[in-house]
Enzyme design. Structure first.
Site, PDB file in Angstrom:
ATOM      1  CB  SER A 192     113.183  -0.887  87.182  1.00  0.00           C
ATOM      2  OG  SER A 192     113.195  -2.202  87.154  1.00  0.00           O
TER       3      SER A 192
ATOM      4  NE  ARG B 137     127.493 -17.064  74.072  1.00  0.00           N
ATOM      5  CZ  ARG B 137     126.252 -16.434  74.397  1.00  0.00           C
ATOM      6  NH1 ARG B 137     126.415 -15.351  75.187  1.00  0.00           N
ATOM      7  NH2 ARG B 137     125.238 -16.725  73.506  1.00  0.00           N
TER       8      ARG B 137
ATOM      9  CG  ASN C 155     121.087 -13.308  87.514  1.00  0.00           C
ATOM     10  OD1 ASN C 155     120.870 -12.091  86.851  1.00  0.00           O
ATOM     11  ND2 ASN C 155     120.373 -14.325  87.028  1.00  0.00           N
TER      12      ASN C 155
ATOM     13  CG  HIS D   9     115.666 -16.334  86.950  1.00  0.00           C
ATOM     14  ND1 HIS D   9     116.005 -16.067  85.693  1.00  0.00           N
ATOM     15  CD2 HIS D   9     114.910 -17.235  86.948  1.00  0.00           C
ATOM     16  CE1 HIS D   9     115.382 -16.804  84.878  1.00  0.00           C
ATOM     17  NE2 HIS D   9     114.705 -17.655  85.764  1.00  0.00           N
TER      18      HIS D   9
ATOM     19  CB  THR E 279     127.723 -21.186  89.736  1.00  0.00           C
ATOM     20  OG1 THR E 279     126.451 -21.629  89.299  1.00  0.00           O
ATOM     21  CG2 THR E 279     127.589 -20.941  91.464  1.00  0.00           C
TER      22      THR E 279
ATOM     23  CD  GLU F 176     112.513  -9.040  88.997  1.00  0.00           C
ATOM     24  OE1 GLU F 176     113.503  -8.325  88.684  1.00  0.00           O
ATOM     25  OE2 GLU F 176     111.734  -9.487  88.399  1.00  0.00           O
TER      26      GLU F 176
HETATM   27  C1  GAR Z   1     113.991  -8.030  85.306  1.00  0.00           C
HETATM   28  O1  GAR Z   1     112.659  -8.631  85.591  1.00  0.00           O
HETATM   29  C2  GAR Z   1     115.163  -9.305  85.703  1.00  0.00           C
HETATM   30  O2  GAR Z   1     114.423 -10.259  86.678  1.00  0.00           O
HETATM   31  C3  GAR Z   1     115.034  -9.846  84.296  1.00  0.00           C
HETATM   32  O3  GAR Z   1     114.759  -8.873  83.466  1.00  0.00           O
HETATM   33  C4  GAR Z   1     114.110  -7.699  84.211  1.00  0.00           C
HETATM   34  C5  GAR Z   1     114.910  -6.485  84.037  1.00  0.00           C
HETATM   35  O4  GAR Z   1     114.075  -5.232  84.223  1.00  0.00           O
HETATM   36  N1  GAR Z   1     116.148 -10.654  84.333  1.00  0.00           N
HETATM   37  C6  GAR Z   1     116.003 -11.712  83.327  1.00  0.00           C
HETATM   38  O5  GAR Z   1     115.167 -12.178  82.741  1.00  0.00           O
HETATM   39  C7  GAR Z   1     117.505 -12.225  83.431  1.00  0.00           C
HETATM   40  N2  GAR Z   1     117.573 -13.524  82.629  1.00  0.00           N
HETATM   41  P1  GAR Z   1     114.994  -3.966  84.564  1.00  0.00           P
HETATM   42  O6  GAR Z   1     116.005  -3.731  83.523  1.00  0.00           O
HETATM   43  O7  GAR Z   1     113.721  -2.932  84.668  1.00  0.00           O
HETATM   44  O8  GAR Z   1     115.551  -4.280  85.821  1.00  0.00           O
END
Ligand code: GAR
Length: 197
Positions: A13, A65, A107, A109, A141, A174
């Site tokens: 999303s 990785r 990113n 978060h 980073t 977000e």
């Molecule tokens: C979002 O809430 C994002 O902030 C989180 O995963 C979700 C992805 O939703 N990210 C993390 O937790 C990163 N560690 P989306 O696929 O619908 O964008």
């Protein structure tokens, strides 16, 4: 026009919000949606929006990785992104990859960093009794969920919120925050944006 690659692992999303924002006079355009999971719903959404997609499965690389990241680099090379946006990308990247895109990788978060790096951010905010929560966009980073903060959006925690209801409220923010931060970043503006405070 800056070329943007968006990394995702799930529903995508945030990728949709970013891609929809890059229209008209926008200083950037989406050139690739990439996932570590070929089945990620976000890849179908990207394809439906006319965005090139790629999948690099991390599993065949096991604990290696760097080998996974070398493959990521190989795929990215042909799309020549100026900016990489991690948008729900659930693989931890190492300095091997991060150094290549240092200063041009963002990113999102789901917490008000520096609080709650890592996973289960909403439950942790509830457990701590926080009345304020939210999300953060930051430069990537080498340290996990660290790096200069480019923007934060606030969400009020209600007494009856659960991790699920809180996640939904944060996700709405977000989708507001990430596109605004990306636009500013693509224009060279790294001053932190604050929404809802
Ligand atoms: C979002 O809430 C994002 O902030 C989180 O995963 C979700 C992805 O939703 N990210 C993390 O937790 C990163 N560690 P989306 O696929 O619908 O964008």
């Amino acid at each position: 026009t800056k070329r943007v690659a968006i990394f995702l692992s799930g529903g995508g999303s945030n990728m949709v919000a970013l891609a929809q924002s890059m229209q008209g006079d926008h200083p950037a355009k989406p050139v690739l949606a990439l996932s570590n999971d070929a089945q990620a719903g976000g890849l179908q959404k990207a394809a439906a929006m006319g965005i090139a997609t790629a999948a690099v499965d991390h599993r065949p690389f096991g604990d290696n990785r760097e080998a996974f990241e070398a493959e990521l680099c190989k795929v990215l090379d042909s799309y020549r992104p100026d900016i990489v946006c991690l948008a729900g990308f659930m693989r931890v990247l190492t300095p091997y990859f991060i150094d290549v895109y240092a200063g041009r990788m963002l990113n999102i978060h789901p917490s008000l960093l520096p609080k709650y790096k890592g996973l289960h951010t909403h439950q942790r905010a509830l457990d701590a009794g926080d009345v304020v929560h939210g999300c953060t966009v930051h430069e990537v980073t080498a340290a996990l969920d660290d790096g200069p903060i480019l923007g934060q959006a606030k969400v009020d925690v209600a007494a009856n919120d659960t991790a699920q209801t809180l996640a939904a409220k944060v996700l709405v923010q977000e989708h507001a925050l990430y596109p605004q931060v990306l636009r500013r970043f693509a224009q060279g503006d790294k001053t932190p944006l604050r929404l809802g405070f």
